[in-house]
Design a protein around this motif. Structure first.
Motif, PDB file in Angstrom:
ATOM      1  N   ASP A 286      -6.547   3.915   6.081  1.00  0.00           N
ATOM      2  CA  ASP A 286      -5.300   4.655   6.313  1.00  0.00           C
ATOM      3  C   ASP A 286      -4.050   3.819   6.058  1.00  0.00           C
ATOM      4  O   ASP A 286      -2.942   4.351   6.096  1.00  0.00           O
ATOM      5  CB  ASP A 286      -5.271   5.167   7.761  1.00  0.00           C
ATOM      6  CG  ASP A 286      -6.410   6.126   8.028  1.00  0.00           C
ATOM      7  OD1 ASP A 286      -6.741   6.928   7.126  1.00  0.00           O
ATOM      8  OD2 ASP A 286      -6.990   6.056   9.127  1.00  0.00           O
ATOM      9  N   ARG A 287      -4.204   2.550   5.791  1.00  0.00           N
ATOM     10  CA  ARG A 287      -3.044   1.661   5.618  1.00  0.00           C
ATOM     11  C   ARG A 287      -2.827   1.225   4.168  1.00  0.00           C
ATOM     12  O   ARG A 287      -2.154   0.230   3.927  1.00  0.00           O
ATOM     13  CB  ARG A 287      -3.219   0.430   6.494  1.00  0.00           C
ATOM     14  CG  ARG A 287      -3.169   0.762   7.964  1.00  0.00           C
ATOM     15  CD  ARG A 287      -3.324  -0.478   8.787  1.00  0.00           C
ATOM     16  NE  ARG A 287      -3.298  -0.159  10.195  1.00  0.00           N
ATOM     17  CZ  ARG A 287      -2.640  -0.845  11.101  1.00  0.00           C
ATOM     18  NH1 ARG A 287      -1.959  -1.901  10.751  1.00  0.00           N
ATOM     19  NH2 ARG A 287      -2.676  -0.486  12.353  1.00  0.00           N
ATOM     20  N   GLN A 288      -3.368   1.952   3.249  1.00  0.00           N
ATOM     21  CA  GLN A 288      -3.206   1.599   1.839  1.00  0.00           C
ATOM     22  C   GLN A 288      -1.854   2.079   1.327  1.00  0.00           C
ATOM     23  O   GLN A 288      -1.361   3.134   1.737  1.00  0.00           O
ATOM     24  CB  GLN A 288      -4.335   2.207   1.003  1.00  0.00           C
ATOM     25  CG  GLN A 288      -5.703   1.637   1.343  1.00  0.00           C
ATOM     26  CD  GLN A 288      -5.736   0.125   1.208  1.00  0.00           C
ATOM     27  OE1 GLN A 288      -5.405  -0.427   0.169  1.00  0.00           O
ATOM     28  NE2 GLN A 288      -6.130  -0.536   2.293  1.00  0.00           N
ATOM     29  N   PRO A 289      -1.254   1.315   0.434  1.00  0.00           N
ATOM     30  CA  PRO A 289       0.037   1.747  -0.134  1.00  0.00           C
ATOM     31  C   PRO A 289      -0.168   2.972  -1.029  1.00  0.00           C
ATOM     32  O   PRO A 289      -1.295   3.255  -1.461  1.00  0.00           O
ATOM     33  CB  PRO A 289       0.482   0.523  -0.951  1.00  0.00           C
ATOM     34  CG  PRO A 289      -0.753  -0.259  -1.203  1.00  0.00           C
ATOM     35  CD  PRO A 289      -1.706   0.035  -0.086  1.00  0.00           C
ATOM     36  N   PRO A 290       0.920   3.680  -1.304  1.00  0.00           N
ATOM     37  CA  PRO A 290       0.808   4.846  -2.195  1.00  0.00           C
ATOM     38  C   PRO A 290       0.151   4.464  -3.516  1.00  0.00           C
ATOM     39  O   PRO A 290       0.417   3.401  -4.080  1.00  0.00           O
ATOM     40  CB  PRO A 290       2.267   5.276  -2.406  1.00  0.00           C
ATOM     41  CG  PRO A 290       3.003   4.714  -1.228  1.00  0.00           C
ATOM     42  CD  PRO A 290       2.280   3.451  -0.848  1.00  0.00           C
ATOM     43  N   GLY A 291      -0.736   5.304  -3.967  1.00  0.00           N
ATOM     44  CA  GLY A 291      -1.428   5.063  -5.227  1.00  0.00           C
ATOM     45  C   GLY A 291      -2.711   4.267  -5.076  1.00  0.00           C
ATOM     46  O   GLY A 291      -3.419   4.027  -6.057  1.00  0.00           O
ATOM     47  N   LYS A 292      -3.043   3.841  -3.861  1.00  0.00           N
ATOM     48  CA  LYS A 292      -4.284   3.098  -3.618  1.00  0.00           C
ATOM     49  C   LYS A 292      -5.161   3.922  -2.675  1.00  0.00           C
ATOM     50  O   LYS A 292      -4.655   4.605  -1.777  1.00  0.00           O
ATOM     51  CB  LYS A 292      -4.007   1.738  -2.968  1.00  0.00           C
ATOM     52  CG  LYS A 292      -3.196   0.796  -3.812  1.00  0.00           C
ATOM     53  CD  LYS A 292      -4.047   0.185  -4.879  1.00  0.00           C
ATOM     54  CE  LYS A 292      -3.245  -0.880  -5.623  1.00  0.00           C
ATOM     55  NZ  LYS A 292      -4.019  -1.511  -6.652  1.00  0.00           N
ATOM     56  N   ARG A 293      -6.466   3.840  -2.901  1.00  0.00           N
ATOM     57  CA  ARG A 293      -7.399   4.569  -2.068  1.00  0.00           C
ATOM     58  C   ARG A 293      -8.635   3.699  -1.852  1.00  0.00           C
ATOM     59  O   ARG A 293      -9.127   3.072  -2.776  1.00  0.00           O
ATOM     60  CB  ARG A 293      -7.799   5.869  -2.769  1.00  0.00           C
ATOM     61  CG  ARG A 293      -8.805   6.711  -2.037  1.00  0.00           C
ATOM     62  CD  ARG A 293      -9.026   8.055  -2.737  1.00  0.00           C
ATOM     63  NE  ARG A 293      -9.501   7.928  -4.092  1.00  0.00           N
ATOM     64  CZ  ARG A 293     -10.798   7.903  -4.443  1.00  0.00           C
ATOM     65  NH1 ARG A 293     -11.724   7.987  -3.546  1.00  0.00           N
ATOM     66  NH2 ARG A 293     -11.131   7.785  -5.716  1.00  0.00           N
TER      67      ARG A 293
END
Length: 148
Positions: free
Chosen positions: A73-80
């Motif tokens: 849940d703490r990934q930056p936008p564009g990362k999964r």
């Protein structure tokens, strides 16, 4: 002949570098102790370092628990975050499930390290009460009698 070696700088995070150094150091301790003569001072000093090490391991396991659990849940936008077993087990598609399991493992590790810390402290205390003294030749203690 070129005797200089060009080493790439270690770009791993400092925590990883220190953990690597610590693990290598403990392996070196085991190797060195295999050939060492039994010595009370060594027992005592090694026990103190064991106590310090188990305390650090317990702290690290507790420190990592929350960040590991919330990692997806703490990934930056564009990362999964994904689980590399995806497609193999359709019931295990959400990596959060594995991260929750990993957090449980860290909780168990912290408990185990805490138990090991308690045992290491008891050993350290026990060995601290042991000493060695010289006895004069001919003054062999009688079995069951304390030497003077």
């Amino acid at each position: 002949m070129n005797t200089q070696t060009n080493h790439e700088p270690d770009d791993r995070p400092e925590a990883v570098q220190q953990a690597d150094a610590g693990a290598r150091a403990w392996r070196a301790v085991v190797h060195a102790q295999r050939g060492a003569a039994p010595d009370h001072a060594d027992f005592y000093n090694l026990a103190g370092h064991l106590v310090d090490t188990f305390a650090a391991i317990e702290s690290l396991a507790r420190l990592l628990a929350d960040p590991v659990c919330s990692y997806a849940d703490r990934q930056p936008p564009g990362k999964r975050v994904y689980d590399d077993a995806r497609g193999v087990n359709p019931r295990r598609e959400d990596p959060r499930e594995r991260l929750v399991d990993a957090r449980c493992d860290l909780d168990q590790l912290a408990i185990a390290a805490g138990c090991a810390l308690d045992v290491a402290n008891r050993f350290w205390s026990a060995i601290s009460h042991i000493g060695v003294e010289d006895i004069a030749l001919g003054e062999r203690p009688v079995e069951g009698e304390e030497p003077r």
